[in-house]
Design a protein around this motif. Structure first.
Motif, short mmCIF file in Angstrom:
data_model
loop_
_atom_site.label_atom_id
_atom_site.label_comp_id
_atom_site.label_asym_id
_atom_site.label_seq_id
_atom_site.Cartn_x
_atom_site.Cartn_y
_atom_site.Cartn_z
N ASN A 85 -5.12 5.23 7.83
CA ASN A 85 -5.52 3.81 7.74
C ASN A 85 -5.57 3.14 9.11
OD1 ASN A 85 -3.85 4.43 5.06
ND2 ASN A 85 -5.42 2.92 4.60
N LYS B 263 3.89 6.36 5.45
CA LYS B 263 3.69 7.74 5.90
C LYS B 263 3.03 7.72 7.29
CE LYS B 263 2.90 9.27 1.14
NZ LYS B 263 2.86 7.93 0.53
N ASN C 104 0.82 -1.20 0.00
CA ASN C 104 0.00 0.00 0.00
C ASN C 104 0.87 1.26 0.00
OD1 ASN C 104 -2.35 -1.61 0.24
ND2 ASN C 104 -2.00 -1.79 2.44
N ASP C 105 1.08 1.83 -1.18
CA ASP C 105 1.90 3.03 -1.28
C ASP C 105 1.26 4.22 -0.57
OD1 ASP C 105 3.81 1.70 -2.75
OD2 ASP C 105 2.93 2.24 -4.69
N ASP C 106 -0.06 4.21 -0.47
CA ASP C 106 -0.78 5.33 0.15
C ASP C 106 -1.14 5.04 1.61
OD1 ASP C 106 -0.73 6.79 -2.23
OD2 ASP C 106 -2.54 5.78 -2.96
N PHE C 107 -0.56 4.00 2.18
CA PHE C 107 -0.85 3.61 3.56
C PHE C 107 -0.31 4.68 4.50
CE2 PHE C 107 -0.65 0.98 7.38
CZ PHE C 107 -1.78 0.19 7.25
N LYS C 108 -1.19 5.19 5.39
CA LYS C 108 -0.80 6.26 6.32
C LYS C 108 -1.27 5.88 7.73
CE LYS C 108 -3.08 9.22 3.86
NZ LYS C 108 -3.73 10.45 3.37
N HIS D 53 8.79 3.21 3.83
CA HIS D 53 8.07 4.28 3.13
C HIS D 53 6.60 4.37 3.54
CE1 HIS D 53 11.70 4.50 0.74
NE2 HIS D 53 11.55 3.24 0.37
#
Length: 441
Positions: free
Chosen positions: A221, A186, A158-162, A184
């Motif tokens: 998330n 966030k 999950n590149d957009d995992f925050k 990586h």
């Protein structure tokens, strides 16, 4: 003062005196001298106010015993466990989730905590006269590099995992953030200054109000909350709701089933039924251990389990990496999960409700008499009684209640799991009966 496989713990300056710290440090030093040719010990501490002075005492006593000391400074317990594989012994200065007025000594051998037979042997050790003085070294841990090499970055889907991180002012500061940077992931952080926190030391029982708000407002998330020494991890979901600690273990086991193909697991007998159901749904096998990190590890060795842990403590254990609860490893594994796996776990856990409380007790109480009376009173409600660790009453396929003495405090722990509809009235019934029995003794 409480002495168990979980460590030696007490209130610093009260029952955990400087004299007792020195005595146990010398005993442990003498134990190492009796059992090892190379005398080395790695140490670390959490961020408790008393940690500095206790560290000085421990270092002095080990050096006096001829043990060379390698000092990690303030570092999470799983970091010390990983590093301990390089040394004869290791000692963590922590009281884990206990109140900040407490502190303690957690002794390690062979890269793991003490089993009950090890503890007996250590406590029987006679302090030796010192001859040679050990050497002192300040060192850095290889943990962050080790975990990146162990858990491939390719697992991170999950590149957009925050996420939000509540460091709790504890030893996870300067570790959890750098670890997630490596993958990586966030994040936004709170309570990220050592020794300063707006909440208590135990995220399994303390309300995580700020973290819940942080996750909700910023549409993250997950939220990750660490305890003071970084071995426990409690999660806040994407709606800003604090989850029960069993959810940590469930999600981690789901992660290693998906990423590693693991099939054999050991969990403590106070863990949620949802964990056992998940493993069986995916063709795996579950073994049950007594409560306590070392008890879980020992059972893992006996059954060749690949992972597991304690649901009640939010404690995931993967012994091939660290032979302890590892909140840092857990945060990486959970960050790798796809939404379908997360949804499967949350749907399964939503079928159950856990209630866990503790009741202070007189340490001099006749435990055998208490448990005999509890057994006599509650046996008729159960379909089975498990007495390997306290008394666990199996009420039906979705309900159980466990009564046991704490390994870390002078307290009686009462834990219960059932469906959401039955949990509260069931707990009220059993709790009232147990406390009534206790107060009459």
């Amino acid at each position: 003062m409480k002495i168990s496989i979980s460590g030696i713990r007490g209130i610093f300056g009260d029952d955990l005196s400087i004299q007792e710290i020195a005595r146990f440090s010398r005993v442990y030093g003498s134990y190492l001298k009796n059992n090892y040719d190379i005398l080395t010990c790695v140490i670390a501490r959490d961020s408790r106010p008393s940690g500095g002075i206790i560290t000085d005492i421990v270092i002095g006593c080990l050096l006096e015993q001829g043990i060379s000391v390698y000092d990690l400074g303030i570092a999470p317990t799983p970091v010390l466990f990983r590093e301990s594989r390089k040394y004869s012994g290791a000692l963590m200065i922590t009281a884990s989730h206990n109140p900040l007025t407490w502190n303690g000594l957690k002794m390690l051998i062979k890269g793991r905590g003490l089993f009950e037979e090890d503890l007996d042997q250590v406590l029987k050790t006679k302090i030796q006269d010192h001859a040679n003085i050990g050497q002192y070294f300040k060192i850095n841990a290889s943990f962050l590099n080790d975990i990146v090499n162990y858990v491939p970055k390719s697992n991170q889907l999950n590149d957009d995992f925050k996420v939000g991180i509540d460091f709790g002012g504890g030893a996870a500061c300067n570790y959890a953030n750098h670890l997630l940077d490596s993958y990586h992931v966030k994040y936004l952080g709170i309570n990220d200054k050592l020794g300063f926190s707006s909440r208590g030391p135990d995220p399994t029982s303390d309300p995580l109000v700020e973290l819940c708000e942080l996750v909700k407002i910023n549409k993250l998330n997950f939220g990750f909350a660490f305890d003071v020494d970084g071995d426990r991890l409690v999660i806040v979901n994407n709606q800003g709701i604090q989850l029960n600690p069993d959810s940590t273990l469930l999600l981690c086991i789901a992660g290693v089933v998906r990423n590693n193909g693991f099939k054999r697991f050991t969990i403590s007998l106070d863990s949620s039924l949802s964990i056992e159901q998940y493993v069986k749904n995916h063709g795996g096998q579950v073994f049950i251990s007594k409560v306590g990190e070392s008890n879980v590890i020992k059972r893992m060795f006996e059954t060749d389990s690949q992972a597991g842990g304690e649901g009640s403590s939010g404690g995931f254990i993967m012994p091939s990496f660290t032979s302890c609860r590892d909140g840092l490893l857990a945060s990486v594994i959970i960050s790798s999960l796809d939404q379908n796996t997360i949804n499967e776990c949350m749907n399964l856990s939503s079928k159950f409700k856990q209630i866990r409380t503790k009741h202070p007790i007189d340490p001099k109480i006749d435990s055998k008499d208490l448990f005999e009376k509890i057994l006599s009173s509650l046996k008729s409600y159960s379909t089975d009684v498990i007495n390997t660790d306290g008394l666990k009453f199996v009420l039906d396929d979705s309900s159980w209640v466990l009564i046991r003495f704490s390994n870390t405090e002078h307290a009686l722990r009462i834990s219960l799991e059932s469906t959401k509809e039955k949990a509260d009235p069931m707990y009220k019934l059993f709790h009232n009966k147990i406390i009534e029995i206790y107060e009459k003794i």
